[in-house]
Design an enzyme around this catalytic site. Structure first.
Site, PDB file in Angstrom:
ATOM      1  N   ASP A 162       4.334  -5.034  -7.625  1.00  0.00           N
ATOM      2  CA  ASP A 162       3.384  -5.078  -8.729  1.00  0.00           C
ATOM      3  C   ASP A 162       3.649  -3.935  -9.701  1.00  0.00           C
ATOM      4  O   ASP A 162       4.520  -3.086  -9.487  1.00  0.00           O
ATOM      5  CB  ASP A 162       1.933  -5.168  -8.238  1.00  0.00           C
ATOM      6  CG  ASP A 162       1.454  -3.903  -7.559  1.00  0.00           C
ATOM      7  OD1 ASP A 162       2.037  -2.836  -7.808  1.00  0.00           O
ATOM      8  OD2 ASP A 162       0.472  -3.991  -6.801  1.00  0.00           O
ATOM      9  N   LYS A 222       0.356  -7.520 -12.786  1.00  0.00           N
ATOM     10  CA  LYS A 222      -0.647  -8.046 -13.698  1.00  0.00           C
ATOM     11  C   LYS A 222      -0.829  -7.140 -14.900  1.00  0.00           C
ATOM     12  O   LYS A 222      -1.782  -7.260 -15.635  1.00  0.00           O
ATOM     13  CB  LYS A 222      -1.962  -8.214 -12.950  1.00  0.00           C
ATOM     14  CG  LYS A 222      -1.775  -9.116 -11.758  1.00  0.00           C
ATOM     15  CD  LYS A 222      -3.037  -9.555 -11.129  1.00  0.00           C
ATOM     16  CE  LYS A 222      -2.638 -10.535 -10.036  1.00  0.00           C
ATOM     17  NZ  LYS A 222      -3.646 -10.899  -9.149  1.00  0.00           N
ATOM     18  N   MET A 246     -10.281   1.314 -10.792  1.00  0.00           N
ATOM     19  CA  MET A 246     -10.316   0.422 -11.965  1.00  0.00           C
ATOM     20  C   MET A 246     -11.605   0.604 -12.781  1.00  0.00           C
ATOM     21  O   MET A 246     -12.304  -0.365 -13.056  1.00  0.00           O
ATOM     22  CB  MET A 246     -10.183  -1.048 -11.506  1.00  0.00           C
ATOM     23  CG  MET A 246      -8.912  -1.333 -10.755  1.00  0.00           C
ATOM     24  SD  MET A 246      -8.917  -2.913  -9.903  1.00  0.00           S
ATOM     25  CE  MET A 246      -9.784  -2.519  -8.387  1.00  0.00           C
TER      26      MET A 246
HETATM   27  C1  SAM Z   1      -5.624  -3.186  -8.253  1.00  0.00           C
HETATM   28  S1  SAM Z   1      -6.081  -1.562  -7.785  1.00  0.00           S
HETATM   29  C2  SAM Z   1      -4.928  -1.281  -6.504  1.00  0.00           C
HETATM   30  C3  SAM Z   1      -5.296  -0.138  -5.607  1.00  0.00           C
HETATM   31  C4  SAM Z   1      -4.238   0.172  -4.585  1.00  0.00           C
HETATM   32  N1  SAM Z   1      -4.060  -0.918  -3.668  1.00  0.00           N
HETATM   33  C5  SAM Z   1      -4.534   1.458  -3.822  1.00  0.00           C
HETATM   34  O1  SAM Z   1      -4.797   1.416  -2.606  1.00  0.00           O
HETATM   35  O2  SAM Z   1      -4.498   2.508  -4.449  1.00  0.00           O
HETATM   36  C6  SAM Z   1      -5.429  -0.617  -9.115  1.00  0.00           C
HETATM   37  C7  SAM Z   1      -6.198   0.649  -9.352  1.00  0.00           C
HETATM   38  O3  SAM Z   1      -5.815   1.653  -8.427  1.00  0.00           O
HETATM   39  C8  SAM Z   1      -5.987   2.917  -9.029  1.00  0.00           C
HETATM   40  N2  SAM Z   1      -4.687   3.608  -9.070  1.00  0.00           N
HETATM   41  C9  SAM Z   1      -3.519   3.173  -8.633  1.00  0.00           C
HETATM   42  N3  SAM Z   1      -2.552   4.106  -8.763  1.00  0.00           N
HETATM   43  C10 SAM Z   1      -3.153   5.187  -9.301  1.00  0.00           C
HETATM   44  C11 SAM Z   1      -2.709   6.476  -9.661  1.00  0.00           C
HETATM   45  N4  SAM Z   1      -1.439   6.873  -9.490  1.00  0.00           N
HETATM   46  N5  SAM Z   1      -3.616   7.343 -10.192  1.00  0.00           N
HETATM   47  C12 SAM Z   1      -4.906   6.978 -10.350  1.00  0.00           C
HETATM   48  N6  SAM Z   1      -5.384   5.761 -10.013  1.00  0.00           N
HETATM   49  C13 SAM Z   1      -4.522   4.878  -9.500  1.00  0.00           C
HETATM   50  C14 SAM Z   1      -6.519   2.661 -10.432  1.00  0.00           C
HETATM   51  O4  SAM Z   1      -7.924   2.652 -10.357  1.00  0.00           O
HETATM   52  C15 SAM Z   1      -5.979   1.285 -10.704  1.00  0.00           C
HETATM   53  O5  SAM Z   1      -6.689   0.635 -11.735  1.00  0.00           O
END
Ligand code: SAM
Length: 265
Positions: free
Chosen positions: A51, A73, A187
């Site tokens: 992704d 996405k 998110m």
């Molecule tokens: C669809 S969710 C997936 C979460 C992922 N499975 C996890 O465990 O971190 C996507 C969200 O994860 C968070 N996210 C992912 N990577 C990040 C990062 N490096 N820094 C801050 N937030 C992050 C944000 O809120 C983003 O909108």
């Protein structure tokens, strides 16, 4: 630790048989936060279906034989529907490929990993789960914010802020705030003002510490220390954009106490 003890302690990697799908987490971005199992999977897979949140530095660790397939996405490219992704995984597994489904963070935390595992189960495709470090907890820790502190909290809530801000969502956000435990919002960006207002109505004080962290563990990382009532305006002023998380609660105030001695570059 001597070399033999290290060798004995490191994981005995499972076989990645053709026709199997591994649902793995890539952590928040920094390749140093990958698990050894995910690294092994990257080097062994035939197809890597990833992704948009999987850091490019991590994709560079793929084996030469691996075909990289974007199924994200975000990133200005057309969205992949979840059903299409499920079908792709099933189809590739039936071609007897070793299929790595690689997701940012942990595959089972707001990552649709559960839905994909269910689809594979229904299709009779064998799979394995490899956890990853979820971004909300990694971002907090890297910023000097313990998820729990004995004198502050005995629980922490992980919440998705992406649902449309309709009455049902707002009521749920208020209920979560009324529990009285810190909340880490994934998110959050499209609904930040509505979420913060709901937390206030749910009983969180306007001055409750809040920290917003975007792109944690990457060179684009931004950290904004703010409060419940100022979070939305501060995020806008500082141009914070996704991917970001927001931590609201007394634990967020710990950053100020730890920062002076914390190595964080
Ligand atoms: C669809 S969710 C997936 C979460 C992922 N499975 C996890 O465990 O971190 C996507 C969200 O994860 C968070 N996210 C992912 N990577 C990040 C990062 N490096 N820094 C801050 N937030 C992050 C944000 O809120 C983003 O909108």
């Amino acid at each position: 630790m001597d070399a033999q003890l290290l060798a004995d302690t490191l994981p005995k990697f499972p076989d990645f048989p053709p026709g199997e799908v591994w649902l793995a987490g890539a952590g928040p971005g920094d390749p140093g936060l990958l698990t050894l199992h995910t690294l092994h999977a990257l080097q062994t897979a035939d197809d890597i279906v990833h992704d948009a949140l999987v850091d490019p530095r991590i994709l560079k660790l793929a084996g030469n034989q691996a075909k990289l397939i974007f199924a994200g996405k975000r990133g200005g490219r057309p969205s992949s529907e979840q059903g299409d992704i499920n079908e792709l995984l099933i189809e590739r597994a039936r071609m007897q490929h070793r299929v790595l489904r690689l997701k940012g963070g942990d595959p089972f935390v707001f990552g649709r990993g559960g839905e994909e595992a269910l689809a594979l189960t229904r299709a009779g495709v064998r799979f394995r789960i490899i956890p990853g470090i979820t971004s909300g907890l990694a971002a907090a820790a890297l910023a000097g914010i313990p998820a729990t502190m004995r004198d502050i909290n005995h629980a922490v809530i992980l919440m998705a802020g992406s649902r449309s801000a309709d009455r049902a969502s707002i009521a749920e956000w208020e209920r979560l705030a009324s529990v009285g435990q810190p909340i880490i919002v994934y998110m959050p960006m499209s609904n930040l003002p509505e979420i913060m207002s709901a937390f206030e109505r749910g009983g969180m004080g306007r001055d409750t510490p809040a920290v917003i962290i975007s792109s944690a563990s990457t060179s684009d990382e931004q950290i904004v220390e703010t409060s419940l009532s100022k979070a939305a305006a501060d995020a806008e002023r500082q141009g914070i954009c996704a991917p970001a998380i927001v931590i609201v609660g007394a634990i967020a105030g710990m950053r100020q106490k730890l920062l002076s001695n914390m190595a964080c570059e």
